[in-house]
Write a protein that holds these residues in place. Structure first.
Motif, PDB file in Angstrom:
ATOM      1  N   LYS A  11      19.944  45.990  28.925  1.00 43.22           N
ATOM      2  CA  LYS A  11      21.224  45.304  28.978  1.00 43.22           C
ATOM      3  C   LYS A  11      21.660  45.226  30.441  1.00 43.22           C
ATOM      4  CE  LYS A  11      22.601  47.038  24.443  1.00 43.22           C
ATOM      5  NZ  LYS A  11      23.605  47.832  23.680  1.00 43.22           N
ATOM      6  N   PRO A  12      21.943  44.032  30.963  1.00 44.54           N
ATOM      7  CA  PRO A  12      22.242  43.898  32.389  1.00 44.54           C
ATOM      8  C   PRO A  12      23.587  44.502  32.757  1.00 44.54           C
ATOM      9  CG  PRO A  12      22.633  41.832  31.267  1.00 44.54           C
ATOM     10  CD  PRO A  12      22.005  42.742  30.254  1.00 44.54           C
ATOM     11  N   ALA A  13      23.726  44.864  34.037  1.00 42.87           N
ATOM     12  CA  ALA A  13      25.020  45.266  34.585  1.00 42.87           C
ATOM     13  C   ALA A  13      25.817  44.006  34.919  1.00 42.87           C
ATOM     14  CB  ALA A  13      24.814  46.128  35.818  1.00 42.87           C
ATOM     15  N   LEU A  14      27.133  44.054  34.695  1.00 43.11           N
ATOM     16  CA  LEU A  14      27.995  42.897  34.907  1.00 43.11           C
ATOM     17  C   LEU A  14      29.071  43.229  35.931  1.00 43.11           C
ATOM     18  CD1 LEU A  14      28.552  41.855  31.161  1.00 43.11           C
ATOM     19  CD2 LEU A  14      26.640  41.274  32.672  1.00 43.11           C
ATOM     20  N   ILE A  15      29.449  42.248  36.754  1.00 40.65           N
ATOM     21  CA  ILE A  15      30.503  42.401  37.762  1.00 40.65           C
ATOM     22  C   ILE A  15      31.466  41.227  37.638  1.00 40.65           C
ATOM     23  CG2 ILE A  15      31.033  42.497  40.222  1.00 40.65           C
ATOM     24  CD1 ILE A  15      28.295  43.614  40.728  1.00 40.65           C
ATOM     25  N   LYS A  16      32.748  41.486  37.800  1.00 42.03           N
ATOM     26  CA  LYS A  16      33.744  40.420  37.830  1.00 42.03           C
ATOM     27  C   LYS A  16      34.950  40.872  38.645  1.00 42.03           C
ATOM     28  CE  LYS A  16      36.249  41.615  33.573  1.00 42.03           C
ATOM     29  NZ  LYS A  16      36.691  41.121  32.246  1.00 42.03           N
ATOM     30  N   ASN A  17      35.786  39.903  39.005  1.00 39.74           N
ATOM     31  CA  ASN A  17      37.065  40.155  39.689  1.00 39.74           C
ATOM     32  C   ASN A  17      36.915  41.049  40.925  1.00 39.74           C
ATOM     33  OD1 ASN A  17      38.275  38.633  37.676  1.00 39.74           O
ATOM     34  ND2 ASN A  17      38.889  40.404  36.461  1.00 39.74           N
ATOM     35  N   ILE A  18      36.150  40.558  41.899  1.00 39.28           N
ATOM     36  CA  ILE A  18      36.016  41.256  43.182  1.00 39.28           C
ATOM     37  C   ILE A  18      37.238  40.925  44.042  1.00 39.28           C
ATOM     38  CG2 ILE A  18      34.612  41.527  45.249  1.00 39.28           C
ATOM     39  CD1 ILE A  18      32.183  40.695  43.620  1.00 39.28           C
ATOM     40  N   PHE A  19      37.901  41.959  44.543  1.00 40.94           N
ATOM     41  CA  PHE A  19      39.152  41.789  45.299  1.00 40.94           C
ATOM     42  C   PHE A  19      39.044  42.572  46.599  1.00 40.94           C
ATOM     43  CE2 PHE A  19      43.716  43.151  45.883  1.00 40.94           C
ATOM     44  CZ  PHE A  19      44.121  41.938  46.409  1.00 40.94           C
ATOM     45  N   ILE A  20      39.250  41.874  47.742  1.00 44.37           N
ATOM     46  CA  ILE A  20      39.126  42.487  49.067  1.00 44.37           C
ATOM     47  C   ILE A  20      40.438  42.299  49.812  1.00 44.37           C
ATOM     48  CG2 ILE A  20      37.850  42.513  51.243  1.00 44.37           C
ATOM     49  CD1 ILE A  20      35.503  41.239  49.748  1.00 44.37           C
ATOM     50  N   THR A  21      40.945  43.378  50.385  1.00 45.16           N
ATOM     51  CA  THR A  21      42.159  43.317  51.200  1.00 45.16           C
ATOM     52  C   THR A  21      41.825  43.725  52.639  1.00 45.16           C
ATOM     53  OG1 THR A  21      42.770  45.619  50.726  1.00 45.16           O
ATOM     54  CG2 THR A  21      43.568  43.925  49.200  1.00 45.16           C
ATOM     55  N   GLY A  22      42.685  43.309  53.578  1.00 40.66           N
ATOM     56  CA  GLY A  22      42.503  43.673  54.977  1.00 40.66           C
ATOM     57  C   GLY A  22      42.112  42.505  55.864  1.00 40.66           C
ATOM     58  N   VAL A  23      41.888  41.298  55.269  1.00 45.50           N
ATOM     59  CA  VAL A  23      41.567  40.131  56.093  1.00 45.50           C
ATOM     60  C   VAL A  23      42.853  39.628  56.746  1.00 45.50           C
ATOM     61  CG1 VAL A  23      39.625  39.511  54.626  1.00 45.50           C
ATOM     62  CG2 VAL A  23      41.865  38.549  54.153  1.00 45.50           C
ATOM     63  N   ALA A  24      42.703  38.902  57.866  1.00 42.19           N
ATOM     64  CA  ALA A  24      43.879  38.429  58.604  1.00 42.19           C
ATOM     65  C   ALA A  24      44.561  37.268  57.900  1.00 42.19           C
ATOM     66  CB  ALA A  24      43.476  38.027  60.020  1.00 42.19           C
ATOM     67  N   TYR A  25      43.786  36.409  57.314  1.00 44.13           N
ATOM     68  CA  TYR A  25      44.352  35.221  56.670  1.00 44.13           C
ATOM     69  C   TYR A  25      43.318  34.632  55.734  1.00 44.13           C
ATOM     70  CZ  TYR A  25      41.355  32.830  60.000  1.00 44.13           C
ATOM     71  OH  TYR A  25      40.252  32.414  60.713  1.00 44.13           O
ATOM     72  N   THR A  26      43.768  33.710  54.916  1.00 43.70           N
ATOM     73  CA  THR A  26      42.869  32.906  54.111  1.00 43.70           C
ATOM     74  C   THR A  26      43.102  31.448  54.452  1.00 43.70           C
ATOM     75  OG1 THR A  26      42.203  32.325  51.873  1.00 43.70           O
ATOM     76  CG2 THR A  26      44.519  32.834  52.190  1.00 43.70           C
ATOM     77  N   SER A  27      42.038  30.699  54.594  1.00 43.23           N
ATOM     78  CA  SER A  27      42.156  29.303  55.023  1.00 43.23           C
ATOM     79  C   SER A  27      42.199  28.332  53.856  1.00 43.23           C
ATOM     80  CB  SER A  27      40.983  28.944  55.945  1.00 43.23           C
ATOM     81  OG  SER A  27      39.758  29.125  55.260  1.00 43.23           O
ATOM     82  N   GLU A  28      42.266  28.852  52.647  1.00 41.03           N
ATOM     83  CA  GLU A  28      42.367  27.974  51.486  1.00 41.03           C
ATOM     84  C   GLU A  28      43.022  28.711  50.335  1.00 41.03           C
ATOM     85  OE1 GLU A  28      38.590  26.854  49.919  1.00 41.03           O
ATOM     86  OE2 GLU A  28      37.711  28.812  50.302  1.00 41.03           O
ATOM     87  N   CYS A  29      43.558  27.949  49.409  1.00 42.63           N
ATOM     88  CA  CYS A  29      44.133  28.504  48.189  1.00 42.63           C
ATOM     89  C   CYS A  29      43.112  28.397  47.068  1.00 42.63           C
ATOM     90  CB  CYS A  29      45.404  27.760  47.808  1.00 42.63           C
ATOM     91  SG  CYS A  29      46.742  27.952  49.011  1.00 42.63           S
ATOM     92  N   PHE A  30      43.160  29.326  46.154  1.00 42.16           N
ATOM     93  CA  PHE A  30      42.212  29.358  45.055  1.00 42.16           C
ATOM     94  C   PHE A  30      42.837  28.746  43.807  1.00 42.16           C
ATOM     95  CE2 PHE A  30      41.307  32.938  47.848  1.00 42.16           C
ATOM     96  CZ  PHE A  30      39.962  32.735  48.119  1.00 42.16           C
ATOM     97  N   PRO A  31      42.110  27.887  43.098  1.00 44.77           N
ATOM     98  CA  PRO A  31      42.675  27.313  41.869  1.00 44.77           C
ATOM     99  C   PRO A  31      42.728  28.353  40.768  1.00 44.77           C
ATOM    100  CG  PRO A  31      40.407  26.622  42.141  1.00 44.77           C
ATOM    101  CD  PRO A  31      40.758  27.375  43.393  1.00 44.77           C
ATOM    102  N   CYS A  32      43.699  28.223  39.876  1.00 47.08           N
ATOM    103  CA  CYS A  32      43.776  29.120  38.729  1.00 47.08           C
ATOM    104  C   CYS A  32      42.529  28.928  37.862  1.00 47.08           C
ATOM    105  CB  CYS A  32      45.022  28.826  37.905  1.00 47.08           C
ATOM    106  SG  CYS A  32      46.575  29.185  38.761  1.00 47.08           S
ATOM    107  N   LYS A  33      41.977  30.003  37.389  1.00 45.72           N
ATOM    108  CA  LYS A  33      40.775  29.905  36.568  1.00 45.72           C
ATOM    109  C   LYS A  33      41.157  29.431  35.168  1.00 45.72           C
ATOM    110  CE  LYS A  33      40.738  34.725  35.003  1.00 45.72           C
ATOM    111  NZ  LYS A  33      39.957  35.973  34.960  1.00 45.72           N
ATOM    112  N   PRO A  34      40.194  28.924  34.397  1.00 50.77           N
ATOM    113  CA  PRO A  34      40.495  28.483  33.039  1.00 50.77           C
ATOM    114  C   PRO A  34      41.134  29.596  32.216  1.00 50.77           C
ATOM    115  CG  PRO A  34      38.322  27.721  33.687  1.00 50.77           C
ATOM    116  CD  PRO A  34      38.785  28.641  34.769  1.00 50.77           C
ATOM    117  N   GLY A  35      42.144  29.244  31.455  1.00 56.17           N
ATOM    118  CA  GLY A  35      42.878  30.215  30.662  1.00 56.17           C
ATOM    119  C   GLY A  35      44.070  30.787  31.378  1.00 56.17           C
ATOM    120  N   SER A  36      44.395  30.278  32.574  1.00 56.10           N
ATOM    121  CA  SER A  36      45.567  30.732  33.327  1.00 56.10           C
ATOM    122  C   SER A  36      46.205  29.534  34.019  1.00 56.10           C
ATOM    123  CB  SER A  36      45.182  31.809  34.337  1.00 56.10           C
ATOM    124  OG  SER A  36      44.303  31.277  35.311  1.00 56.10           O
TER     125      SER A  36
END
Length: 926
Positions: A254-279
């Motif tokens: 049975k494979p290992a699964l990963i989701k919802n990776i969240f990283i803090t500490g960057v100076a800025y983000t150059s784009e906005c992320f679209p809401c994923k399906p179901g939100s």
């Protein structure tokens, strides 16, 4: 001019015939959704130039010692165009945008995200895995670090998560991020199979491991997503998620699964992320998207949620709706109302909530009518009917079997306190039900368990992650006052219950003791009716929890009543004819182990099966433990409880040598429970339909004088192959050559300990398996009488096949009478003389007989006259007798044999009459 969609960056680029670079898109509309909308808008206007053109993008240079930097234009494909904008001075290095904003690199200012998108400000999140997000590297290599033919072994994109490989290749998911300030990385994971080695670690840009930033991944239960958060240092950080499959046999991993990776500490983000399906979100400048309620859905980047059709439904946070199936008998359940004054209860039928079926569809089942009455069950022992309705506990000093009124205990006695639940008209006051969801979704409206007359049963959950819980609270424990405290036995109470599970898909029943913060036992799959007992050793308030988890198909667990617990004291008695053999295996009660011969996977990876054996346990406690230490060195100590441990009479784990994977400790994984219940001990080869085949451990008949003693075990864990669970046998064989704990082996023809995959066999040869010595195991040797003293010694029969028991008696000394030496000489001399006299007498007797015969012949011949025929010259002996006489005396017989032959010959001759001229006369034959 030809437009092309660049999926790697979510941008649209164009081919310009004059090879002059075109300006970039505004970062807030880099998303493909908005690119596509803008393209269609421009096509309607008949214009495909202007905003749609983009051949380069902007980046900041590294900050210098003064904290300043420059904004530069970077072409997507170097050398394909000219005329790039000149570098301009960038914003200060400490500058950052807030949550809900992004940095527009064209004018270097923060702007709010539009509705349907969001940003985290100084953080980035990866929750959609339709395609590999920019910056990630997905690669796979073999054990020897070759990347040939490994394309199918990479991490696999699965929309909401990314899945690892399941083969023996090494799959690595990498992401490099530069932090302007210390931050963190967190992600959710599901890791159900420890036959896959899963690790996460962080390195700097020099490929050096960051201190305290490596984590071994702990195994998770079914559908139980866990979260890991790791601190990141300022500067470059390279994140690694690495898996290596280790398939054993033909079992699918049975494979290992990963989701919802969240990283803090960057100076800025150059784009906005679209809401994923179901939100969705409907406000500009949002830092998050809200999940859609039940029975609604939304596509990617939505600003609102749409309702499902009447004949369809959806769960919370769904990107689409599912069609409702026709209702069946599995979609409703029944309960019993409390007893009325007439002692009757009503059967009530209810739809399982939330209702996911369509009762108006073709072939749908209607809900049965409620209100049918039936007599109430009696109260449970220790209770009585109060006012003809509910059950109340008996007062102090009284007792009841539940069907009669409470009776006062006799003088000098006291009631045995305890709870015994046999009937389930209503839930007892000290019991409660609840629903808990493993992914934090609300399921409080679901009633976890329902009473059903002679049992209580689980209700039906909404999701696979729902835990349906039955909770029993006990305020404390105390022994009866008349019972003397047992200092050697720590048991103060016990809880016993009978249960069964009926599952049409995967399911698990957990029994937990809350104050110990651990799961006491887990049962998987469908189980027949069986009992379980848990021993309590502390005087404290306890809460016992039964948690049932399964799929949305109608599965059920039933909880009944009690039983008893028995254990083996490592002693055994066997009757063998008139003799009783006593065995004591106490010195074998400590945990022992055996390792199988090396095995190899299909690709040549070496591994071993390691067995831990606790023969008798300790007062019912299982002493053998197997661990899953698939973790980076040091994690077990740093994170208590991180390692999975299985306790049993016999357990198995898989060992991978250190030279296979380059770790500093041996990897122990995939612990398996082989024996959690002792069936019995006997010298017979079969017990409760379990057979210990003696041909698996042959022994020559010449060396075997004692039967083997066999321990029989079963495991409650069933598998697809072993429907009734695994079983084990341990054959104890007396062998004085192996002192102490001896040696344990597996069948030579089944090197993995089992020939069918379900029943495991072990041979334990040791001197401790011999019976205790008794008086029949030694014999006495009486010595000669020397100087009036006679000694008697005692020695063991050889070979000695016993131990301990009775001791060998000491040598005894007794007085005796010795015969005089000269008397002995006289007796011997007389005996020799007598023998010589007998021999001499026989010799002369023989000579005398011979002379008498010759004399007889001479006398007969002397009477013959001249001219007359000679007389009979045989002396009345037939012709030829002379030679026969000679043979008699000249044969090589012994002296006594010759005497016997001669005597027989003479005594057998009759008297013969000889006729002469005168009257006849008689001669005796010589």
């Amino acid at each position: 001019m030809i437009a092309e969609l660049d999926k790697s960056r979510g941008l649209v680029k164009t081919e310009i015939r004059n090879n002059v670079c075109s300006p970039p898109w505004s970062p807030q509309i880099r998303n493909p959704l908005y690119v596509e909308l803008h393209r269609r808008f421009q096509q309607r206007r008949g214009n495909i130039s202007g905003f749609f053109q983009m051949d380069y993008y902007y980046e900041y240079t590294d900050c210098d010692s003064l904290g300043s930097r420059w904004r530069v234009a970077v072409p997507h494909h170097p050398g394909t165009c000219t005329g790039l904008p000149d570098p301009v001075k960038g914003r200060e290095c400490s500058f950052s945008c807030g949550a809900g904003q992004f940095l527009d690199m064209r004018n270097q200012s923060c702007k709010a995200c539009i509705a349907g998108t969001y940003s985290l400000g100084t953080g980035v999140e990866f929750s959609q895995w339709d395609e590999l997000p920019p910056g990630f590297i997905n690669k796979a290599t073999t054990q020897d670090m070759s990347d040939e033919f490994t394309e199918a072994s990479k991490w696999t994109l699965q929309t909401d998560f990314i899945a690892s490989n399941t083969d023996e290749c090494r799959a690595t998911l990498m992401y490099s991020v530069y932090l302007k300030q210390p931050g963190t990385v967190s992600f959710e994971y599901l890791y159900p199979d420890t036959d896959i080695f899963f690790e996460f670690f962080v390195q700097n840009d020099q490929c050096q491991a960051m201190d305290s930033e490596s984590k071994g991944i702990r195994r998770t239960e079914r559908n139980d997503w866990q979260t890991i958060s790791v601190h990141l240092n300022r500067g470059n950080n390279v994140l690694y998620w690495r898996t290596t499959g280790f398939p054993l046999g033909n079992t699918a991993l049975k494979p290992a699964l990963i989701k919802n990776i969240f990283i803090t500490g960057v100076a800025y983000t150059s784009e906005c992320f679209p809401c994923k399906p179901g939100s969705c979100n409907n406000k500009a400048g949002s830092s998050r998207c809200d999940p859609c309620p039940r029975n609604t859905y939304s596509p990617r980047g939505a600003t609102f949620c749409q309702a499902c059709d009447k004949d369809s439904y959806s769960e919370t946070g769904s990107g689409s709706c599912k069609k409702r199936q026709p209702c069946s008998a599995k979609d409703y359940f029944n309960t019993h109302t409390p007893c009325d004054s007439g002692g009757m209860t009503q059967i009530m039928y209810k739809w399982i909530e939330p209702k996911l079926c369509n009762e108006d569809a073709k072939d749908a089942v209607k809900l049965p009518a409620s209100g049918t009455k039936e007599p109430c069950r009696p109260c449970n022992p220790g209770f009585f009917k109060a006012n003809g309705t509910g059950c109340e506990p008996c007062p102090h000093g009284f007792y009841s079997d539940g069907s009669t009124e409470c009776t006062k205990c006799a003088i000098g006695t006291e009631p045995v306190l305890g709870f015994e639940y046999k009937w389930w008209n209503s839930l007892p006051k000290n019991m409660d039900t609840a629903c808990f969801n493993g992914i934090d979704e609300d399921c409080k409206e679901i009633k976890g368990w329902e009473v059903a007359g002679d049992h209580v049963q689980s209700a039906v959950g909404r999701n696979d992650n729902d835990f349906l819980m039955l909770i029993l609270t006990v305020p404390g424990f105390r022994a009866p006052e008349s019972v003397v405290k047992d200092t050697e036995n720590a048991e103060i109470a016990r809880i016993t219950f009978v249960f069964e599970t009926k599952c049409t898909a995967d399911c698990e029943l957990y029994f937990m003791v809350v104050t110990t913060a651990r799961t006491a036992e887990i049962w998987s799959g469908s189980r027949g009716k069986q009992s379980y007992t848990y021993v309590i050793e502390k005087h404290s308030s306890l809460a016992f929890v039964w948690a049932f988890q399964r799929t949305t198909s109608f599965d059920q667990v039933r909880y009944f009543t009690n039983h008893t617990l028995c254990y083996n004291d490592c002693k055994f008695a066997q009757h063998q004819g008139s003799k009783t053999l006593q065995y004591d295996f106490s010195l074998l009660s400590n945990v022992s182990s055996v390792t199988s011969a090396p095995r190899f996977t299909s690709k040549g990876v070496k591994y071993f099966h390691y067995f831990n054996i606790g023969l008798c346990g300790f007062q019912g406690k299982k002493m053998a433990t197997c661990v899953d230490n698939v973790t980076v060195e040091g994690i077990t100590e740093a994170y208590e409880g991180f390692t999975e441990v299985i306790s049993s009479y016999i357990c198995q784990s898989t060992l991978v040598p250190t030279d296979v994977r380059g770790f500093r400790t041996i990897t122990s994984s995939h612990p398996i429970n082989l024996a959690d219940r002792l069936l019995g001990v006997t010298s017979e080869t079969t017990l409760e339909n379990l057979t210990a085949d003696g041909n698996l451990f042959p022994v020559s008949k010449a060396s075997r004088t004692l039967p083997d003693i066999i321990y029989f075990y079963r495991s409650s864990e069933s598998t697809e192959t072993c429907k009734t669970g695994r079983a084990s046998t341990i054959r104890l064989r007396c062998n004085p050559a192996y002192a102490g704990s001896g040696t344990i082996s597996v069948p030579s023809g089944c090197q993995e300990g089992t020939c069918d995959g379900c029943t495991f066999h072990f041979l334990w040869e040791t001197a401790e398996a011999c019976p205790l010595c008794s008086a029949t195991d030694y014999h006495e040797i009486v010595g000669a009488c020397v100087s009036g003293i006679q000694k008697t010694a005692f020695v063991w029969w050889e070979p000695k096949l016993c131990k301990g028991g009775v001791e060998l008696p000491e040598q005894t000394v007794e007085t005796c009478k010795a015969v005089d030496f000269f008397l002995k000489i006289g007796i011997i001399t007389g005996s020799i003389t007598a023998c010589l006299l007998v021999a001499t007498t026989c010799y002369f007797y023989k000579k005398n007989q011979k002379l008498e015969y010759k004399y007889c012949k001479l006398v007969m011949n002397s009477n013959v006259k001249d001219g007359e025929l000679p007389a009979v010259d045989s002396c009345a002996i037939m012709e030829g007798e002379d030679m026969e006489d000679d043979l008699i005396f000249m044969s090589k017989k012994s002296l006594f044999g010759k005497i016997k032959s001669f005597t027989t010959k003479v005594t057998s001759l009759p008297y013969v009459a000889v006729k002469t001229r005168r009257k006849p006369f008689y001669l005796t034959l010589c």
